[in-house]
Design a protein around this motif. Structure first.
Motif, PDB file in Angstrom:
ATOM      1  N   ASP A  74     -13.652 -19.153   2.354  1.00  6.16           N
ATOM      2  CA  ASP A  74     -12.657 -18.128   2.027  1.00  6.16           C
ATOM      3  C   ASP A  74     -12.659 -17.014   3.075  1.00  6.16           C
ATOM      4  O   ASP A  74     -11.608 -16.506   3.462  1.00  6.16           O
ATOM      5  N   ALA A  75     -13.845 -16.652   3.543  1.00  5.05           N
ATOM      6  CA  ALA A  75     -13.939 -15.630   4.590  1.00  5.05           C
ATOM      7  C   ALA A  75     -13.370 -16.151   5.904  1.00  5.05           C
ATOM      8  O   ALA A  75     -12.710 -15.415   6.643  1.00  5.05           O
ATOM      9  N   ILE A  76     -13.602 -17.427   6.195  1.00  2.44           N
ATOM     10  CA  ILE A  76     -13.023 -18.025   7.404  1.00  2.44           C
ATOM     11  C   ILE A  76     -11.503 -18.039   7.291  1.00  2.44           C
ATOM     12  O   ILE A  76     -10.796 -17.736   8.256  1.00  2.44           O
ATOM     13  N   TRP A  77     -10.988 -18.380   6.113  1.00  3.32           N
ATOM     14  CA  TRP A  77      -9.539 -18.381   5.905  1.00  3.32           C
ATOM     15  C   TRP A  77      -8.963 -16.982   6.117  1.00  3.32           C
ATOM     16  O   TRP A  77      -7.951 -16.810   6.782  1.00  3.32           O
ATOM     17  N   PHE A  78      -9.622 -15.978   5.552  1.00  7.92           N
ATOM     18  CA  PHE A  78      -9.156 -14.606   5.742  1.00  7.92           C
ATOM     19  C   PHE A  78      -9.171 -14.224   7.218  1.00  7.92           C
ATOM     20  O   PHE A  78      -8.242 -13.590   7.713  1.00  7.92           O
ATOM     21  N   SER A  79     -10.233 -14.614   7.924  1.00  6.58           N
ATOM     22  CA  SER A  79     -10.323 -14.306   9.348  1.00  6.58           C
ATOM     23  C   SER A  79      -9.201 -14.975  10.131  1.00  6.58           C
ATOM     24  O   SER A  79      -8.581 -14.358  10.993  1.00  6.58           O
ATOM     25  N   LEU A  80      -8.932 -16.221   9.823  1.00  5.76           N
ATOM     26  CA  LEU A  80      -7.866 -16.950  10.514  1.00  5.76           C
ATOM     27  C   LEU A  80      -6.513 -16.313  10.259  1.00  5.76           C
ATOM     28  O   LEU A  80      -5.718 -16.107  11.178  1.00  5.76           O
ATOM     29  N   VAL A  81      -6.262 -15.967   9.008  1.00  5.00           N
ATOM     30  CA  VAL A  81      -4.984 -15.344   8.658  1.00  5.00           C
ATOM     31  C   VAL A  81      -4.865 -13.962   9.295  1.00  5.00           C
ATOM     32  O   VAL A  81      -3.792 -13.563   9.738  1.00  5.00           O
ATOM     33  N   SER A  82      -5.971 -13.243   9.389  1.00  3.67           N
ATOM     34  CA  SER A  82      -5.936 -11.906   9.993  1.00  3.67           C
ATOM     35  C   SER A  82      -5.780 -11.968  11.505  1.00  3.67           C
ATOM     36  O   SER A  82      -5.020 -11.194  12.080  1.00  3.67           O
ATOM     37  N   VAL A  83      -6.501 -12.888  12.153  1.00  2.00           N
ATOM     38  CA  VAL A  83      -6.425 -12.994  13.607  1.00  2.00           C
ATOM     39  C   VAL A  83      -5.022 -13.395  14.046  1.00  2.00           C
ATOM     40  O   VAL A  83      -4.501 -12.896  15.037  1.00  2.00           O
ATOM     41  N   THR A  84      -4.385 -14.272  13.295  1.00  2.00           N
ATOM     42  CA  THR A  84      -3.039 -14.705  13.654  1.00  2.00           C
ATOM     43  C   THR A  84      -1.972 -13.745  13.143  1.00  2.00           C
ATOM     44  O   THR A  84      -0.788 -13.996  13.336  1.00  2.00           O
ATOM     45  N   THR A  85      -2.376 -12.679  12.505  1.00  3.61           N
ATOM     46  CA  THR A  85      -1.509 -11.646  11.923  1.00  3.61           C
ATOM     47  C   THR A  85      -0.472 -12.220  10.970  1.00  3.61           C
ATOM     48  O   THR A  85       0.641 -11.719  10.860  1.00  3.61           O
ATOM     49  N   THR A  86      -0.845 -13.289  10.274  1.00  3.89           N
ATOM     50  CA  THR A  86       0.046 -13.878   9.272  1.00  3.89           C
ATOM     51  C   THR A  86       0.017 -13.044   7.999  1.00  3.89           C
ATOM     52  O   THR A  86       1.055 -12.655   7.484  1.00  3.89           O
ATOM     53  N   GLY A  87      -1.176 -12.791   7.478  1.00  6.16           N
ATOM     54  CA  GLY A  87      -1.343 -11.922   6.323  1.00  6.16           C
ATOM     55  C   GLY A  87      -0.673 -12.415   5.065  1.00  6.16           C
ATOM     56  O   GLY A  87       0.266 -11.795   4.578  1.00  6.16           O
ATOM     57  N   TYR A  88      -1.134 -13.530   4.519  1.00  2.00           N
ATOM     58  CA  TYR A  88      -0.529 -14.084   3.310  1.00  2.00           C
ATOM     59  C   TYR A  88      -0.719 -13.192   2.094  1.00  2.00           C
ATOM     60  O   TYR A  88       0.099 -13.177   1.196  1.00  2.00           O
ATOM     61  N   GLY A  89      -1.822 -12.454   2.021  1.00  2.00           N
ATOM     62  CA  GLY A  89      -2.067 -11.571   0.893  1.00  2.00           C
ATOM     63  C   GLY A  89      -2.832 -12.216  -0.238  1.00  2.00           C
ATOM     64  O   GLY A  89      -3.053 -11.585  -1.268  1.00  2.00           O
ATOM     65  N   ASP A  90      -3.245 -13.472  -0.072  1.00  2.00           N
ATOM     66  CA  ASP A  90      -4.018 -14.120  -1.123  1.00  2.00           C
ATOM     67  C   ASP A  90      -5.452 -13.608  -1.178  1.00  2.00           C
ATOM     68  O   ASP A  90      -6.078 -13.613  -2.227  1.00  2.00           O
ATOM     69  N   ILE A  91      -5.966 -13.137  -0.060  1.00  2.00           N
ATOM     70  CA  ILE A  91      -7.297 -12.528  -0.002  1.00  2.00           C
ATOM     71  C   ILE A  91      -7.133 -11.157   0.655  1.00  2.00           C
ATOM     72  O   ILE A  91      -6.621 -11.053   1.767  1.00  2.00           O
ATOM     73  N   VAL A  92      -7.548 -10.126  -0.059  1.00  2.00           N
ATOM     74  CA  VAL A  92      -7.490  -8.770   0.479  1.00  2.00           C
ATOM     75  C   VAL A  92      -8.873  -8.138   0.347  1.00  2.00           C
ATOM     76  O   VAL A  92      -9.599  -8.411  -0.604  1.00  2.00           O
ATOM     77  N   PRO A  93      -9.262  -7.289   1.290  1.00  3.33           N
ATOM     78  CA  PRO A  93     -10.575  -6.656   1.209  1.00  3.33           C
ATOM     79  C   PRO A  93     -10.617  -5.572   0.141  1.00  3.33           C
ATOM     80  O   PRO A  93      -9.652  -4.841  -0.048  1.00  3.33           O
ATOM     81  N   PHE A  94     -11.748  -5.492  -0.554  1.00  7.29           N
ATOM     82  CA  PHE A  94     -11.936  -4.468  -1.582  1.00  7.29           C
ATOM     83  C   PHE A  94     -12.787  -3.312  -1.079  1.00  7.29           C
ATOM     84  O   PHE A  94     -12.542  -2.172  -1.415  1.00  7.29           O
TER      85      PHE A  94
END
Length: 107
Positions: A74-94
């Motif tokens: 899940d952290a890898i997925w968040f990193s991938l989405v953040s690095v590519t600036t896609t930002g799906y919003g399924d994982i957000v930092p608390f």
């Protein structure tokens, strides 16, 4: 007659593989010389390091507090989405540290 067609297609397939290997070798050698001249390898190493370190940090900061982070993937997925600036919003930092890590990804 059917076996002859399959034989011809098999020969073409082998020739196609040889051509593909030759082209990859040609392009690969050009890519290697290009990356040596321009220092592209250092950029690839830096991006990979940022991705791996950011994934580990985000997992450490968010694991017990964020219900969206159950496993390291899940952290890898968040990193991938953040690095590519896609930002799906399924994982957000608390946490604040997770938000700082996410901000670092988006720079």
């Amino acid at each position: 007659m059917g076996a002859g067609v399959y034989t011809v297609l098999y020969v073409f397939r082998i020739l196609h593989l040889f051509a593909l290997i030759y082209i990859l070798k040609l392009l690969g050698s050009n890519f290697i010389s290009f990356s040596k001249q321009n220092g592209l390898g250092y950029g690839i190493i830096a991006i990979t390091a940022i991705f791996i370190i950011g994934s580990v940090l985000f997992y450490i900061f968010e694991f017990n507090l964020n219900p969206s982070i159950g496993v390291f993937e899940d952290a890898i997925w968040f990193s991938l989405v953040s690095v590519t600036t896609t930002g799906y919003g399924d994982i957000v930092p608390f946490t604040l540290a997770g938000r700082v890590t996410a901000a670092f990804f988006n720079c």
